[in-house]
Motif scaffolding. Structure first.
Motif, PDB file in Angstrom:
ATOM      1  N   GLU A 134      -8.917  -9.314  28.078  1.00 54.20           N
ATOM      2  CA  GLU A 134      -7.933  -8.763  27.135  1.00 54.20           C
ATOM      3  C   GLU A 134      -6.689  -8.231  27.847  1.00 54.20           C
ATOM      4  OE1 GLU A 134     -10.780  -7.870  23.303  1.00 54.20           O
ATOM      5  OE2 GLU A 134     -10.246  -6.165  24.553  1.00 54.20           O
ATOM      6  N   LYS A 135      -6.782  -8.084  29.169  1.00 59.32           N
ATOM      7  CA  LYS A 135      -5.591  -7.681  29.934  1.00 59.32           C
ATOM      8  C   LYS A 135      -4.925  -8.894  30.602  1.00 59.32           C
ATOM      9  CE  LYS A 135      -7.505  -4.690  32.608  1.00 59.32           C
ATOM     10  NZ  LYS A 135      -7.972  -3.622  33.480  1.00 59.32           N
ATOM     11  N   GLY A 136      -5.445 -10.075  30.260  1.00 59.60           N
ATOM     12  CA  GLY A 136      -4.852 -11.289  30.834  1.00 59.60           C
ATOM     13  C   GLY A 136      -5.453 -11.723  32.156  1.00 59.60           C
ATOM     14  N   GLU A 137      -6.545 -11.056  32.565  1.00 57.97           N
ATOM     15  CA  GLU A 137      -7.198 -11.450  33.827  1.00 57.97           C
ATOM     16  C   GLU A 137      -8.369 -12.387  33.533  1.00 57.97           C
ATOM     17  OE1 GLU A 137      -8.449  -7.830  35.696  1.00 57.97           O
ATOM     18  OE2 GLU A 137      -6.439  -6.995  35.680  1.00 57.97           O
ATOM     19  N   ASP A 138      -8.830 -13.075  34.579  1.00 52.82           N
ATOM     20  CA  ASP A 138     -10.044 -13.872  34.463  1.00 52.82           C
ATOM     21  C   ASP A 138     -11.261 -12.957  34.567  1.00 52.82           C
ATOM     22  OD1 ASP A 138      -9.384 -16.537  34.044  1.00 52.82           O
ATOM     23  OD2 ASP A 138      -8.931 -16.878  36.163  1.00 52.82           O
ATOM     24  N   CYS A 146     -23.887 -10.674  29.917  1.00 48.67           N
ATOM     25  CA  CYS A 146     -22.501 -11.059  30.227  1.00 48.67           C
ATOM     26  C   CYS A 146     -21.585 -10.824  29.031  1.00 48.67           C
ATOM     27  CB  CYS A 146     -22.480 -12.539  30.621  1.00 48.67           C
ATOM     28  SG  CYS A 146     -20.852 -13.304  30.583  1.00 48.67           S
ATOM     29  N   THR A 147     -20.407 -10.276  29.301  1.00 55.94           N
ATOM     30  CA  THR A 147     -19.404 -10.050  28.248  1.00 55.94           C
ATOM     31  C   THR A 147     -18.187 -10.960  28.421  1.00 55.94           C
ATOM     32  OG1 THR A 147     -18.280  -8.391  29.554  1.00 55.94           O
ATOM     33  CG2 THR A 147     -20.058  -7.604  28.110  1.00 55.94           C
ATOM     34  N   PHE A 148     -18.295 -11.931  29.335  1.00 59.22           N
ATOM     35  CA  PHE A 148     -17.118 -12.701  29.777  1.00 59.22           C
ATOM     36  C   PHE A 148     -16.054 -11.749  30.322  1.00 59.22           C
ATOM     37  CE2 PHE A 148     -17.310 -17.071  27.327  1.00 59.22           C
ATOM     38  CZ  PHE A 148     -18.058 -17.608  28.354  1.00 59.22           C
ATOM     39  N   CYS A 149     -16.468 -10.563  30.747  1.00 61.13           N
ATOM     40  CA  CYS A 149     -15.529  -9.528  31.219  1.00 61.13           C
ATOM     41  C   CYS A 149     -14.377  -9.360  30.234  1.00 61.13           C
ATOM     42  CB  CYS A 149     -14.996  -9.845  32.613  1.00 61.13           C
ATOM     43  SG  CYS A 149     -16.128  -9.450  33.943  1.00 61.13           S
ATOM     44  N   ILE A 150     -14.732  -9.185  28.983  1.00 64.05           N
ATOM     45  CA  ILE A 150     -13.703  -9.122  27.934  1.00 64.05           C
ATOM     46  C   ILE A 150     -12.670  -8.028  28.219  1.00 64.05           C
ATOM     47  CG2 ILE A 150     -15.061  -7.630  26.378  1.00 64.05           C
ATOM     48  CD1 ILE A 150     -13.032 -10.719  25.275  1.00 64.05           C
ATOM     49  N   HIS A 151     -13.118  -6.970  28.922  1.00 63.13           N
ATOM     50  CA  HIS A 151     -12.161  -5.899  29.255  1.00 63.13           C
ATOM     51  C   HIS A 151     -11.084  -6.390  30.208  1.00 63.13           C
ATOM     52  CE1 HIS A 151     -15.088  -5.850  32.538  1.00 63.13           C
ATOM     53  NE2 HIS A 151     -14.233  -5.152  33.258  1.00 63.13           N
ATOM     54  N   CYS A 156     -16.309 -12.936  37.858  1.00 62.13           N
ATOM     55  CA  CYS A 156     -16.984 -14.035  38.555  1.00 62.13           C
ATOM     56  C   CYS A 156     -16.019 -15.177  38.840  1.00 62.13           C
ATOM     57  CB  CYS A 156     -18.188 -14.531  37.747  1.00 62.13           C
ATOM     58  SG  CYS A 156     -17.787 -15.027  36.055  1.00 62.13           S
ATOM     59  N   VAL A 157     -15.122 -15.435  37.890  1.00 60.19           N
ATOM     60  CA  VAL A 157     -14.172 -16.544  38.043  1.00 60.19           C
ATOM     61  C   VAL A 157     -13.162 -16.215  39.136  1.00 60.19           C
ATOM     62  CG1 VAL A 157     -12.370 -17.872  36.878  1.00 60.19           C
ATOM     63  CG2 VAL A 157     -14.459 -17.249  35.635  1.00 60.19           C
ATOM     64  N   SER A 158     -12.655 -14.985  39.103  1.00 59.60           N
ATOM     65  CA  SER A 158     -11.580 -14.672  40.037  1.00 59.60           C
ATOM     66  C   SER A 158     -12.088 -14.450  41.465  1.00 59.60           C
ATOM     67  CB  SER A 158     -10.764 -13.480  39.560  1.00 59.60           C
ATOM     68  OG  SER A 158     -11.536 -12.319  39.589  1.00 59.60           O
ATOM     69  N   VAL A 159     -13.390 -14.206  41.640  1.00 54.32           N
ATOM     70  CA  VAL A 159     -13.885 -13.976  43.003  1.00 54.32           C
ATOM     71  C   VAL A 159     -14.272 -15.277  43.700  1.00 54.32           C
ATOM     72  CG1 VAL A 159     -16.393 -13.740  42.595  1.00 54.32           C
ATOM     73  CG2 VAL A 159     -15.299 -12.351  44.358  1.00 54.32           C
ATOM     74  N   CYS A 160     -14.564 -16.313  42.927  1.00 55.08           N
ATOM     75  CA  CYS A 160     -15.249 -17.489  43.485  1.00 55.08           C
ATOM     76  C   CYS A 160     -14.495 -18.126  44.648  1.00 55.08           C
ATOM     77  CB  CYS A 160     -15.469 -18.528  42.402  1.00 55.08           C
ATOM     78  SG  CYS A 160     -16.239 -20.020  43.063  1.00 55.08           S
ATOM     79  N   GLY A 186     -11.270 -20.126  29.773  1.00 59.68           N
ATOM     80  CA  GLY A 186     -10.143 -20.302  28.859  1.00 59.68           C
ATOM     81  C   GLY A 186     -10.585 -20.590  27.442  1.00 59.68           C
ATOM     82  N   ASP A 187      -9.597 -21.022  26.649  1.00 60.64           N
ATOM     83  CA  ASP A 187      -9.806 -21.267  25.220  1.00 60.64           C
ATOM     84  C   ASP A 187     -10.150 -22.736  25.007  1.00 60.64           C
ATOM     85  OD1 ASP A 187      -9.765 -21.486  22.516  1.00 60.64           O
ATOM     86  OD2 ASP A 187      -7.664 -20.868  22.254  1.00 60.64           O
ATOM     87  N   LEU A 188     -11.380 -22.993  24.605  1.00 61.56           N
ATOM     88  CA  LEU A 188     -11.828 -24.371  24.413  1.00 61.56           C
ATOM     89  C   LEU A 188     -11.176 -25.006  23.182  1.00 61.56           C
ATOM     90  CD1 LEU A 188     -15.584 -23.698  25.223  1.00 61.56           C
ATOM     91  CD2 LEU A 188     -14.104 -25.200  26.560  1.00 61.56           C
ATOM     92  N   ASP A 189     -10.660 -24.178  22.280  1.00 67.66           N
ATOM     93  CA  ASP A 189     -10.001 -24.719  21.080  1.00 67.66           C
ATOM     94  C   ASP A 189      -8.534 -25.062  21.329  1.00 67.66           C
ATOM     95  OD1 ASP A 189     -12.238 -24.749  19.559  1.00 67.66           O
ATOM     96  OD2 ASP A 189     -11.825 -22.861  18.491  1.00 67.66           O
ATOM     97  N   ASP A 190      -8.025 -24.655  22.473  1.00 69.67           N
ATOM     98  CA  ASP A 190      -6.635 -24.997  22.801  1.00 69.67           C
ATOM     99  C   ASP A 190      -6.652 -26.284  23.638  1.00 69.67           C
ATOM    100  OD1 ASP A 190      -4.141 -25.309  23.858  1.00 69.67           O
ATOM    101  OD2 ASP A 190      -4.039 -23.333  24.825  1.00 69.67           O
TER     102      ASP A 190
END
Lengths: 179, 736
Positions: free
Chosen positions: A125-129, A117-122, A132-136, A144-148
């Motif tokens: 980085e374009k602002g999409e989820d 898994c790459t967290f779908c970084i591609h 796996c997240v967007s299909v569910c 998201g950002d756990l530090d925010d």
């Protein structure tokens, strides 16, 4: 710096495996392999049963043994969000990372390198989820950002009970399951 | 059903298309938007996003197909589509695999050996159509046009239905009535004068209490319902799940009721007993809208929770507590009417009990209850009138099943084919339904096929039923073809388009083309005045003030919004004889049936046998998706669920392969044991669609066991002809 992670609501997940197929299609995962999967855990005697269904994948750990054990530096922390990636060209397929991963999240791609898994970084980085997240269809996954402290994922962890997987391995996983 | 058509007419005339078109975020074709494949350095031609709607099940979710360098890459939900809300289910996401499926039928086939031996030769389309037309002409001349029957499932069958109507037969059917939701529609129609329909009129998203009787949402992946189920869980709705098996939905429930199979009617009656005895129902609503409530009240008094305990094994206090919980949240409570409701042969009456329990909640037309659906009016294509049949349909002679009115009985047509009564059926056209798995008692289906002069199967894969055909016509899959427009009755009105995204890989053709070509060979040109399907669709859309080019870009166009709930002072209308909700039905009484639902005990399994139950997995649709590489990879065989204690006692291990034998001595394929705490001790469970015996269907041949094969017995619903199929018992076949 951002710390990307996922918060997954096990109360909503039905274990349909849509996340698995979306990942395979999005990332052209070779047939017979997957980067994410479903685990169903049930406890108790019929009819008093407790059941938890989870979608699982690489935990993108903050202290990742797969990175520290990699002899070539192919497994590395990406400079965006601390996501763990494998540089295919540098990977020699020695499988040290596979042995070190407490989550069994990696496999050897038929082309010889280790994949996961790459967290779908591609997409991220374009602002999409991630795919796996967007299909569910149960909307059970949040990325998201756990530090925010204001991110959805941080807010959910503040308001709900949760657990991570195999915390005793000490790898500081970044995927959390709401219960 | 007459009342359905009345209601549809009223709703349709109310919702003609206005000037307000919902803005669409989609811009049709996006070219050169992304770069691809850095590694190979291959020239990049870009990505196209083409909207269409899914066909992996029959829910028809709006989708967007991504084509990368001219090849299908992935399929996502269309965010503008009210059914998918931008999210497909796993089957829809795996729809890519249908296009690339290696098992696909590639060219028309003609039988050369005996029927069922799967010996075929490839022929040209022209040869196939000549053969079909010649046979159909002879059947018409010898027996009349009524002697052709069409079995179809899905919107793709629309053009073949048109062909059959033009030819002159009224015998058009689908297993989705007599083997699935028929009892529910009849039960609700008898009670409310209206049906549940598909998508179901259940406002699950806004409900505060959802009661599921055997409905395994989450394993049954009808997309919008699962999405709404998840929203209801998020909002803290109480889920009450009744199932002999600890389903996924049981895992989401506040109350799980592990009912003895076959006793649901007893539970429903006891719930109503509590609600009436404790006066928990909506009195104002019942006073205004109920017919025969006094008789009902009198009769229901006998069905105490203590009485029901003996039948259902459910603790009387749990029955009371759950009944009170339902009433507490009324009218935002739904007792889900179910979908596959053909269980025990008294299913229309059980559905009536479900309808009455909903009526006690006063949830008709209410938020969180049973809403009022509406749709968008797109006028039909102006065809000439179809010829009228003098004989009428053959599925239900002399109205043997008096309430099977609206749709035709698949098993009735099968019986007519076998017996030749009320008149011979000599030709079958089968579209998109694997009848050997869909109809109970496979042998009867085979016996019927052996009586035919013509058997045509249209399919995308070499399904089991294709092996029995004289002619097999390979259809292009949904991402390669146009189909009829989708304008369902739903929470929002819209029209959706299925359109080709990529070309068919071989000589597969769309069904509209087949229908037109066969029609022309039959001399039915006047019924096919359009040049191609684009012209047909554009004509329909233009008559509604829209156009094909607009819909090609957007995929979905919404109509004006209407309320799906009754206003505060608005009274519901019921198209029953009394004009009210019929707690007592004179119609049933006059036909010789119980005017108020009654309970009858199910037959007990013989010693050492278990009741065979079956259901769905989220990643397969019936027996038609097993060779899709994405879906096959995740589930290539089914398992038989057996209680863990029972497994230990009889000496079978988890993961072990066994064969099952039913009460009539029929033995299944080998199937893996799933020894689990998640099921009662008196039944076993398996996912439907596996254990197919088509050798041509290589990937799935003999994988897992077929429930259909073990369902040699079925109990026919005397009200409407549905086939109750949960009446078979199996044991481990130790000799196998």
């Amino acid at each position: 710096m951002a710390r990307y992670g996922m918060v997954i609501d096990t109360k909503k997940c039905v274990g349909c495996q849509d996340c698995v197929i979306a990942c395979q299609a999005e990332n052209n995962v070779p047939q017979g392999f997957c980067r994410d999967w479903i685990t169903t855990e049930s406890k108790g005697k019929f009819p008093t049963i407790e059941m938890e269904i989870r979608t699982e994948r690489c935990n993108h750990c903050t202290d990742a043994p797969c990175v520290s054990c990699c002899p070539t530096g192919a497994s590395h922390y990406h400079d965006v969000g601390g996501v763990i990636l494998v540089n295919h060209d540098e990977c020699i397929g020695c499988k040290a990372c596979i042995a070190s991963c407490p989550y069994d999240a990696r496999y050897v791609h038929p082309e010889g390198y280790v994949d996961k898994c790459t967290f779908c970084i591609h997409r991220v980085e374009k602002g999409e989820d991630p795919a796996c997240v967007s299909v569910c269809p149960t909307y059970c996954m949040h990325f998201g950002d756990l530090d925010d402290p204001n991110s959805d994922v941080s807010q959910l962890l503040k308001s709900r009970k949760y657990h991570s997987l195999i915390p005793e391995a000490g790898t500081k996983p970044n995927i959390f399951y709401l219960t | 059903m007459s009342s359905l058509s009345r209601r549809r007419f009223l709703k349709i005339t109310g919702a003609t298309f206005g000037a307000t078109v919902a803005a669409s975020s989609l811009s049709g074709v996006v070219k050169g938007a992304e770069k691809v494949d850095e590694k190979t350095g291959k020239s990049v031609k870009g990505i196209q996003k083409i909207p269409t709607f899914c066909d992996i099940c029959f829910w028809k979710c709006g989708a967007i197909a991504y084509v990368k360098d001219g090849e299908l890459w992935k399929i996502e939900g269309n965010p503008d589509d009210p059914l998918s809300n931008g999210r497909l289910c796993p089957r829809g996401t795996g729809g890519v695999g249908a296009h690339y499926d290696e098992s696909r039928l590639k060219a028309p086939l003609m039988r050369k050996g005996p029927r069922g031996k799967e010996e075929f030769v490839e022929v040209t389309w022209d040869e196939a159509f000549d053969f079909i037309a010649k046979k159909m002409k002879k059947i018409k001349a010898d027996y009349g046009p009524e002697s052709m029957a069409l079995f179809s499932h899905g919107i793709g069958g629309a053009f073949l239905k048109h062909l059959m109507k033009a030819y002159g037969t009224p015998n058009l059917t689908a297993p989705s009535f007599a083997q699935c939701r028929g009892p529910r529609e009849v039960g609700f129609d008898l009670t409310y004068g209206d049906v549940i329909g598909s998508p179901e009129r259940t406002d699950i998203e806004n409900t505060k209490c959802l009661v599921l009787l055997g409905s395994h949402l989450g394993e049954n992946m009808h997309n919008t319902q699962v999405q709404e189920f998840s929203h209801a869980i998020e909002k803290g709705a109480t889920i009450i799940t009744v199932d002999p098996r600890f389903s996924v939905a049981a895992g989401k429930a506040k109350h799980y009721l592990p009912i003895k199979p076959g006793t649901d009617m007893a539970l429903l009656l006891a719930w109503m007993n509590v609600i009436v005895a404790e006066k928990l129902y909506n009195k104002n609503f019942i006073d205004k809208n109920a017919f025969g409530f006094e008789q009902f009240e009198y009769e229901i008094a006998q069905y105490t929770p203590e009485w029901a305990y003996i039948e259902t094994t459910i603790d009387p206090e749990v029955i009371r507590e759950t009944a009170r919980e339902m009433a507490r949240y009324a009218p935002a409570t739904i007792i889900h009417p179910g979908r596959h409701t053909t269980w025990y042969g008294d299913d229309a009456q059980r559905s009536r009990a479900v309808a009455l329990l909903n009526a006690l909640m006063g949830n008709w037309g209410k938020k969180g209850g049973l809403y009022n659906p509406y749709n968008l009016s797109i006028p039909r294509y102006p065809y000439p009138k179809y010829p009228k049949s003098e004989k009428g349909s053959a599925d239900n002679p002399n109205h043997k099943y008096p309430f099977a009115e609206g749709e035709k009985l698949s098993t009735g047509l099968r019986e007519a084919t076998i017996t030749g009564k009320p008149y011979p059926i000599k030709g079958w056209f089968v579209y998109g339904t694997n009848l050997t798995q869909a109809l109970p008692n496979t042998q009867e289906t085979i016996d019927a096929i052996q009586k035919l002069d013509l058997m045509v199967v249209v399919d995308v894969v070499p399904s089991e039923i294709a092996g029995w055909a004289d002619v097999v016509l390979p259809e292009s899959v949904y991402v390669e073809r146009y189909d009829e427009l989708n304008t369902p009755l739903f929470k929002e009105s819209f029209v959706a388009l299925r359109q080709p995204v990529v070309e068919a890989p071989n000589d597969q053709k769309p069904n509209w083309w087949m229908a037109k070509k066969i029609g022309e060979k039959l001399g039915l040109q006047k019924y096919f005045p359009w040049k191609n399907v684009e012209e047909y669709l554009d004509t329909r859309l233009k008559s509604a003030g829209l156009s094909l080019s607009e819909l090609q870009k957007k995929g979905v166009i919404k109509g004006p919004k209407e309320s799906i709930y009754l206003g505060e002072n608005e009274e519901p209308e019921f198209y029953t004889p009394s004009g009210k909700i019929e707690f007592y039905s004179h119609k049933l009484k006059e036909a010789g049936f119980d005017p108020i639902p009654k309970y009858s005990k199910p037959e007990e399994p013989p010693a050492g046998y278990f009741r065979l139950l079956f259901g769905r997995a989220p990643i397969h649709t019936f027996s038609k998706t097993q060779s899709n590489r994405y879906l096959y990879d995740l589930m290539d065989e089914n398992e038989v669920w057996l209680n863990a204690d029972v497994a230990k006692r009889i000496g079978v291990k988890n993961g072990e392969y066994v064969k099952l034998k039913n009460q009539d001595g029929v033995v299944s394929n080998k199937v893996k044991i799933k020894a689990t705490e998640r099921i009662r001790t008196d039944c076993v469970y398996m996912v439907h669609g596996f254990g197919q015996r088509s050798k041509m269907y290589r990937q799935t041949f003999n994988k897992g066991a077929s429930d259909a094969q073990l369902i040699t017995k079925y109990k026919t619903d005397p009200l409407m002809g549905g086939t109750g199929m949960n009446v078979n018992f199996v044991t481990i076949d130790w000799e196998a």
